[in-house]
Design a protein around this motif. Structure first.
Motif, PDB file in Angstrom:
ATOM      1  N   LEU A  77     -15.712  -1.706   5.099  1.00  0.00           N
ATOM      2  CA  LEU A  77     -14.825  -0.908   4.253  1.00  0.00           C
ATOM      3  C   LEU A  77     -15.055  -1.179   2.764  1.00  0.00           C
ATOM      4  CD1 LEU A  77     -12.615   1.183   4.317  1.00  0.00           C
ATOM      5  CD2 LEU A  77     -10.924  -0.641   4.538  1.00  0.00           C
ATOM      6  N   GLY A  78     -15.178  -2.441   2.393  1.00  0.00           N
ATOM      7  CA  GLY A  78     -15.428  -2.761   0.990  1.00  0.00           C
ATOM      8  C   GLY A  78     -16.740  -2.187   0.502  1.00  0.00           C
ATOM      9  N   HIS A  79     -17.757  -2.258   1.347  1.00  0.00           N
ATOM     10  CA  HIS A  79     -19.070  -1.718   0.990  1.00  0.00           C
ATOM     11  C   HIS A  79     -19.014  -0.196   0.854  1.00  0.00           C
ATOM     12  CE1 HIS A  79     -19.425  -5.449   3.286  1.00  0.00           C
ATOM     13  NE2 HIS A  79     -20.518  -5.720   2.600  1.00  0.00           N
ATOM     14  N   ILE A  80     -18.229   0.446   1.732  1.00  0.00           N
ATOM     15  CA  ILE A  80     -18.072   1.905   1.662  1.00  0.00           C
ATOM     16  C   ILE A  80     -17.450   2.302   0.324  1.00  0.00           C
ATOM     17  CG2 ILE A  80     -16.788   3.865   2.613  1.00  0.00           C
ATOM     18  CD1 ILE A  80     -17.146   2.572   5.394  1.00  0.00           C
ATOM     19  N   TYR A  81     -16.379   1.616  -0.056  1.00  0.00           N
ATOM     20  CA  TYR A  81     -15.725   1.938  -1.329  1.00  0.00           C
ATOM     21  C   TYR A  81     -16.646   1.661  -2.516  1.00  0.00           C
ATOM     22  CZ  TYR A  81     -11.091   2.684   0.753  1.00  0.00           C
ATOM     23  OH  TYR A  81     -10.027   3.178   1.458  1.00  0.00           O
ATOM     24  N   ASN A  82     -17.406   0.579  -2.451  1.00  0.00           N
ATOM     25  CA  ASN A  82     -18.354   0.285  -3.533  1.00  0.00           C
ATOM     26  C   ASN A  82     -19.366   1.413  -3.693  1.00  0.00           C
ATOM     27  OD1 ASN A  82     -17.838  -2.031  -5.010  1.00  0.00           O
ATOM     28  ND2 ASN A  82     -18.887  -3.403  -3.599  1.00  0.00           N
ATOM     29  N   LEU A  83     -19.916   1.865  -2.573  1.00  0.00           N
ATOM     30  CA  LEU A  83     -20.920   2.926  -2.633  1.00  0.00           C
ATOM     31  C   LEU A  83     -20.299   4.246  -3.065  1.00  0.00           C
ATOM     32  CD1 LEU A  83     -23.761   3.908  -2.299  1.00  0.00           C
ATOM     33  CD2 LEU A  83     -23.421   4.025   0.184  1.00  0.00           C
ATOM     34  N   ARG A  84     -19.098   4.530  -2.575  1.00  0.00           N
ATOM     35  CA  ARG A  84     -18.424   5.764  -2.998  1.00  0.00           C
ATOM     36  C   ARG A  84     -18.138   5.741  -4.501  1.00  0.00           C
ATOM     37  NH1 ARG A  84     -13.580   7.457   1.011  1.00  0.00           N
ATOM     38  NH2 ARG A  84     -13.630   9.283  -0.381  1.00  0.00           N
ATOM     39  N   ALA A 104     -12.382  -1.235  -3.346  1.00  0.00           N
ATOM     40  CA  ALA A 104     -13.386  -2.094  -2.711  1.00  0.00           C
ATOM     41  C   ALA A 104     -12.979  -3.559  -2.822  1.00  0.00           C
ATOM     42  CB  ALA A 104     -14.753  -1.873  -3.359  1.00  0.00           C
ATOM     43  N   ALA A 105     -12.544  -3.959  -4.016  1.00  0.00           N
ATOM     44  CA  ALA A 105     -12.127  -5.350  -4.218  1.00  0.00           C
ATOM     45  C   ALA A 105     -10.960  -5.700  -3.299  1.00  0.00           C
ATOM     46  CB  ALA A 105     -11.742  -5.564  -5.681  1.00  0.00           C
ATOM     47  N   GLU A 106     -10.019  -4.775  -3.177  1.00  0.00           N
ATOM     48  CA  GLU A 106      -8.860  -4.999  -2.303  1.00  0.00           C
ATOM     49  C   GLU A 106      -9.289  -5.092  -0.838  1.00  0.00           C
ATOM     50  OE1 GLU A 106      -4.633  -2.791  -1.122  1.00  0.00           O
ATOM     51  OE2 GLU A 106      -5.809  -2.088  -2.831  1.00  0.00           O
ATOM     52  N   ALA A 107     -10.201  -4.204  -0.439  1.00  0.00           N
ATOM     53  CA  ALA A 107     -10.670  -4.204   0.951  1.00  0.00           C
ATOM     54  C   ALA A 107     -11.404  -5.496   1.285  1.00  0.00           C
ATOM     55  CB  ALA A 107     -11.583  -3.003   1.190  1.00  0.00           C
ATOM     56  N   PHE A 108     -12.225  -5.976   0.360  1.00  0.00           N
ATOM     57  CA  PHE A 108     -12.931  -7.240   0.594  1.00  0.00           C
ATOM     58  C   PHE A 108     -11.939  -8.386   0.757  1.00  0.00           C
ATOM     59  CE2 PHE A 108     -16.878  -5.344  -1.311  1.00  0.00           C
ATOM     60  CZ  PHE A 108     -17.707  -5.614  -0.238  1.00  0.00           C
ATOM     61  N   GLY A 109     -10.900  -8.375  -0.058  1.00  0.00           N
ATOM     62  CA  GLY A 109      -9.897  -9.422   0.048  1.00  0.00           C
ATOM     63  C   GLY A 109      -9.225  -9.434   1.405  1.00  0.00           C
ATOM     64  N   GLN A 110      -8.942  -8.240   1.927  1.00  0.00           N
ATOM     65  CA  GLN A 110      -8.302  -8.137   3.238  1.00  0.00           C
ATOM     66  C   GLN A 110      -9.251  -8.544   4.358  1.00  0.00           C
ATOM     67  OE1 GLN A 110      -6.981  -4.062   3.344  1.00  0.00           O
ATOM     68  NE2 GLN A 110      -5.228  -4.435   1.993  1.00  0.00           N
ATOM     69  N   MET A 111     -10.509  -8.100   4.268  1.00  0.00           N
ATOM     70  CA  MET A 111     -11.461  -8.390   5.330  1.00  0.00           C
ATOM     71  C   MET A 111     -11.870  -9.859   5.346  1.00  0.00           C
ATOM     72  SD  MET A 111     -11.719  -5.681   7.035  1.00  0.00           S
ATOM     73  CE  MET A 111     -12.963  -6.366   8.121  1.00  0.00           C
ATOM     74  N   ARG A 112     -12.065 -10.434   4.162  1.00  0.00           N
ATOM     75  CA  ARG A 112     -12.509 -11.828   4.092  1.00  0.00           C
ATOM     76  C   ARG A 112     -11.330 -12.800   4.044  1.00  0.00           C
ATOM     77  NH1 ARG A 112     -16.374  -9.323   5.418  1.00  0.00           N
ATOM     78  NH2 ARG A 112     -18.428  -9.285   4.413  1.00  0.00           N
ATOM     79  N   ARG A 113     -10.117 -12.235   3.939  1.00  0.00           N
ATOM     80  CA  ARG A 113      -8.891 -13.035   3.914  1.00  0.00           C
ATOM     81  C   ARG A 113      -8.928 -14.087   2.811  1.00  0.00           C
ATOM     82  NH1 ARG A 113      -7.873 -13.859  10.452  1.00  0.00           N
ATOM     83  NH2 ARG A 113      -7.753 -11.623  10.928  1.00  0.00           N
ATOM     84  N   ALA A 114      -9.401 -13.643   1.663  1.00  0.00           N
ATOM     85  CA  ALA A 114      -9.461 -14.520   0.493  1.00  0.00           C
ATOM     86  C   ALA A 114      -9.450 -13.650  -0.752  1.00  0.00           C
ATOM     87  CB  ALA A 114     -10.717 -15.386   0.526  1.00  0.00           C
ATOM     88  N   GLU A 116     -10.901 -14.237  -3.793  1.00  0.00           N
ATOM     89  CA  GLU A 116     -12.206 -14.130  -4.441  1.00  0.00           C
ATOM     90  C   GLU A 116     -13.265 -14.819  -3.602  1.00  0.00           C
ATOM     91  OE1 GLU A 116     -12.012 -13.473  -9.215  1.00  0.00           O
ATOM     92  OE2 GLU A 116     -12.267 -15.517  -8.476  1.00  0.00           O
ATOM     93  N   GLY A 117     -14.493 -14.380  -3.803  1.00  0.00           N
ATOM     94  CA  GLY A 117     -15.612 -14.972  -3.089  1.00  0.00           C
ATOM     95  C   GLY A 117     -16.891 -14.275  -3.494  1.00  0.00           C
ATOM     96  N   PRO A 118     -18.016 -14.701  -2.967  1.00  0.00           N
ATOM     97  CA  PRO A 118     -19.308 -14.116  -3.356  1.00  0.00           C
ATOM     98  C   PRO A 118     -19.432 -12.638  -3.012  1.00  0.00           C
ATOM     99  CG  PRO A 118     -19.543 -15.551  -1.438  1.00  0.00           C
ATOM    100  CD  PRO A 118     -18.169 -15.777  -1.978  1.00  0.00           C
ATOM    101  N   TRP A 119     -18.599 -12.160  -2.088  1.00  0.00           N
ATOM    102  CA  TRP A 119     -18.625 -10.740  -1.726  1.00  0.00           C
ATOM    103  C   TRP A 119     -18.199  -9.840  -2.884  1.00  0.00           C
ATOM    104  CZ3 TRP A 119     -15.889 -14.542   0.891  1.00  0.00           C
ATOM    105  CH2 TRP A 119     -14.555 -14.713   0.502  1.00  0.00           C
ATOM    106  N   LEU A 120     -17.616 -10.427  -3.938  1.00  0.00           N
ATOM    107  CA  LEU A 120     -17.175  -9.628  -5.086  1.00  0.00           C
ATOM    108  C   LEU A 120     -18.219  -9.549  -6.199  1.00  0.00           C
ATOM    109  CD1 LEU A 120     -13.417 -10.660  -5.443  1.00  0.00           C
ATOM    110  CD2 LEU A 120     -14.343  -8.501  -4.598  1.00  0.00           C
ATOM    111  N   VAL A 121     -19.343 -10.231  -6.044  1.00  0.00           N
ATOM    112  CA  VAL A 121     -20.369 -10.201  -7.093  1.00  0.00           C
ATOM    113  C   VAL A 121     -20.854  -8.775  -7.336  1.00  0.00           C
ATOM    114  CG1 VAL A 121     -22.743 -10.870  -7.652  1.00  0.00           C
ATOM    115  CG2 VAL A 121     -21.134 -12.581  -6.794  1.00  0.00           C
ATOM    116  N   VAL A 122     -21.134  -8.050  -6.270  1.00  0.00           N
ATOM    117  CA  VAL A 122     -21.606  -6.668  -6.404  1.00  0.00           C
ATOM    118  C   VAL A 122     -20.509  -5.793  -6.999  1.00  0.00           C
ATOM    119  CG1 VAL A 122     -22.408  -4.625  -5.152  1.00  0.00           C
ATOM    120  CG2 VAL A 122     -23.251  -6.891  -4.510  1.00  0.00           C
TER     121      VAL A 122
END
Length: 462
Positions: A77-84, A104-114, A116-122
């Protein structure tokens, strides 16, 4: 540099302190902009991965991502929002882009349950670029600082390596956009090696390999079924993966019709949230030559969900298969009429991205004895339309096939295969045109063999 030096000397000679200060300010601003730009270009994000996207591909993938859906629990989901967000930015909708990047940032937070993290670099990189393009330099620099902070907090073993999250998102993005396919597997493998517990990464990797196999690549043929079996054991509820597995086994000659029907039942329970699965199962039906069943499956989905335009697109596609796969003398004109009506509706539902459906409609006309003039007229309209090079390439290849199979105009078919191959864009259509030309040349029967040989010798690589 000479101009700057001359300006500086003029200021010194005149003794104008205000000009001098202004000069220093502009020099400093230019240097600051250059530094900011170089930092942005060094980021790992969509704006540096996808340098020259064509408008038509942006529009096509905008519609595709819209229809994939954004249900909770979607691991991408986070990747989808980033690409959109990136696509909307490139199409000029910066407000929508900002909204998607924040989602996307919100979706990553929900999916990774954190938080911030390296998933937010992109994601932060995308936001830095967006604010820069909007002229918000302070905000852009703030996101650059966030990227630096994350990279320091989550370092990689070496400067040459990316974090696993970045490899995975880059692989997924390139796979969805269907570009640089040779890098997708490499990036996924690097990500999986670093974090082998990420099931969705392995699933997407295997789906990418399966897609290459279906397209004709033999590189992974020896072990593709083994990889598919292992992926299914890790991700048993992934219906798209199951459909890919069935399709590959069907292509290898296995009888999978009953499995396909069983999977179709599972997909049909909720086709609205199963864009990818529905598309995949229909492809399986086509491979198994269950065209009539595919027509019924798609029609039922439309009947139950009449507001879903992509289901109508799939239904139109199944009707096209039925007509195109029929013998010329065996085309059911009532089926043609039905297909024409549905294709026209789909074209109206996708006003910016319906070239494929328009070409399908022209081909449907061509299969009907009483609609030959309509086929000629529509193809001519498309050939005269102002299209991007990528669109022209697709159209020329389709028209070459129409000339060959429907009109038996062999020389003109060769001409349009050459037109498609000449466009320097790597694609299945270019590959297909080149293969067709090579085949004609090797047979040695065409009066154009020498011309084809010279054309292929001088053909430039993209």
């Amino acid at each position: 540099m000479m101009i700057i030096q001359q300006a500086f000397e003029d200021i010194i000679l005149t003794g104008d302190i205000f000009k001098y200060l202004s000069f220093l300010f502009h020099i400093s601003a230019d240097q600051s902009q250059t530094t900011l730009r170089s930092k942005l270009e060094a980021l790992q994000c969509h704006f540096t991965w996808i340098l020259e996207p064509s408008k038509i591909n942006l529009v096509l993938h905008r519609d595709k991502l819209l229809e994939i859906g954004t249900e909770e629990g979607n691991s991408w989901l986070g990747h989808i929002y980033n690409l959109r967000g990136f696509i909307q930015c490139k199409l000029g909708s910066t407000e929508d882009a900002l909204s998607f990047f924040l989602q996307a940032a919100e979706a990553f937070g929900q999916m990774r349950r954190a938080g911030e993290g390296p998933w937010l670099v992109v994601n932060y990189g995308n936001l830095a670029w967006l604010h820069h393009l909007l002229g918000h330099q302070a905000e852009s620099e703030a996101y650059l600082s966030k990227v630096d902070a994350l990279k320091k907090k989550y370092p990689t073993p070496s400067e040459d390596e990316l974090h696993a999250e970045l490899y995975a998102e880059k692989a997924w993005t390139l796979m969805i956009l269907d570009i640089e396919r040779e890098l997708v597997s490499d990036y996924f493998q690097k990500a999986i090696k670093m974090q082998p517990d990420m099931v969705e990464w392995n699933t997407s990797h295997v789906i990418g390999l399966a897609s290459n196999f279906v397209r004709g690549s033999t590189k992974m043929e020896a072990d593709i079924l083994d990889k598919m079996r292992d992926a299914k054991e890790q991700d048993p509820e992934n219906l798209y993966l199951a459909a890919c597995d069935i399709q590959i086994r069907a292509m290898k000659g296995q009888d999978v019709a009953d499995e396909a029907r069983e999977l179709a039942e599972r997909v049909s329970i909720n086709p609205v949230s199963s864009y990818s699965q529905m598309r995949a199962i229909l492809r399986v039906y086509r491979t198994c030559r269950l065209i009539d069943e595919a027509i019924l499956l798609a029609a039922k989905a439309v009947e139950n969900n009449p507001d879903q335009r992509y289901l109508k697109k799939f239904a139109a596609l199944t009707l096209k298969w039925k007509i195109v796969f029929s013998n010329y003398s065996g085309v059911d004109e009532r089926m043609v009429d039905r297909a024409v009506i549905l294709h026209k509706e789909v074209i109206s539902l996708y006003p910016d991205s319906a070239l494929a459906e328009e070409m399908d409609l022209a081909n449907i006309y061509a299969k009907s004895k009483r609609r030959q003039d309509e086929a000629k007229h529509l193809f001519q309209q498309l050939l005269e339309r102002k299209l991007e090079p990528a669109e022209k390439q697709v159209l020329y290849k389709h028209y070459a096939k129409h000339l060959l199979f429907d009109l038996k105009d062999y020389n003109k078919s060769i001409e349009y295969n050459m037109k498609a191959a000449k466009i320097p864009i790597n694609s299945l259509y270019r590959e297909s045109s080149i293969k067709a030309l090579v085949k004609i040349k090797n047979k040695g029967r065409s009066p154009k063999c020498r011309e084809i040989e010279e054309f292929l010798e001088n053909l430039q690589k993209p």
